[in-house]
Design a protein around this motif. Structure first.
Motif: not given
Length: 155
Positions: A130-150
């Motif tokens: 999961i990639e995010t532009a947010s800083a860890w401290v500012d990470l909230w649900p919905g702020e990520g983008r699924l790049v891949t899964r395995w």
């Protein structure tokens, strides 16, 4: 960009009378844990930090997946809900660009789905990147983008 790799421990043995925290990986689990690490490296990811539940099966998964990295064992990952895992991620070093969280279902699966959505299972040994532009401290649900899964059973 920051990258969170959410990794579920590989397949663990069911041993009567053995405490849940002490369950070892099966032979297949040992292979799949190493394969997960190989796949993560093949995708070009090198974790700055590996956070891991202290259970035997998660410790062994992290050791096999990331033999060259030191692992931080966090007791709060064991039996944690997704919101508790997210709270732990928010506390991490802001300089870390790639973070691995190795834990247990349902928490890790719910964390991945909560951050980046999707509709998929999360069998033992699976991971989501999961990639995010947010800083860890500012990470909230919905702020990520699924790049891949395995999934080791589908690979």
């Amino acid at each position: 960009m920051r990258t969170l790799i959410v990794l579920r421990h590989a397949k663990a043995a069911q041993v009567p009378g053995l405490a849940d925290r002490d369950r070892p990986l099966t032979e297949r689990g040992e292979r799949d844990a190493g394969r997960a690490g190989d796949e993560i490296r093949a995708l070009g990811y090198e974790p700055d930090l590996v956070l891991c539940s202290p259970s035997l099966r998660t410790r062994r998964t992290a050791e096999l997946a990331f033999p060259e990295r030191s692992v931080s064992f966090e007791r709060d990952i064991y039996e944690a809900y997704a919101d508790e895992l997210l709270a732990l991620v928010r506390l991490q070093d802001p300089e870390a660009r790639t973070l691995v969280l190795c834990g247990h279902n349902p928490g890790v699966h719910e964390l991945a789905l909560g951050l980046a959505g999707g509709d998929y299972g999360f069998r033992p040994g699976s991971f989501a990147v999961i990639e995010t532009a947010s800083a860890w401290v500012d990470l909230w649900p919905g702020e990520g983008r699924l790049v891949t899964r395995w999934d080791p059973k589908q690979a």
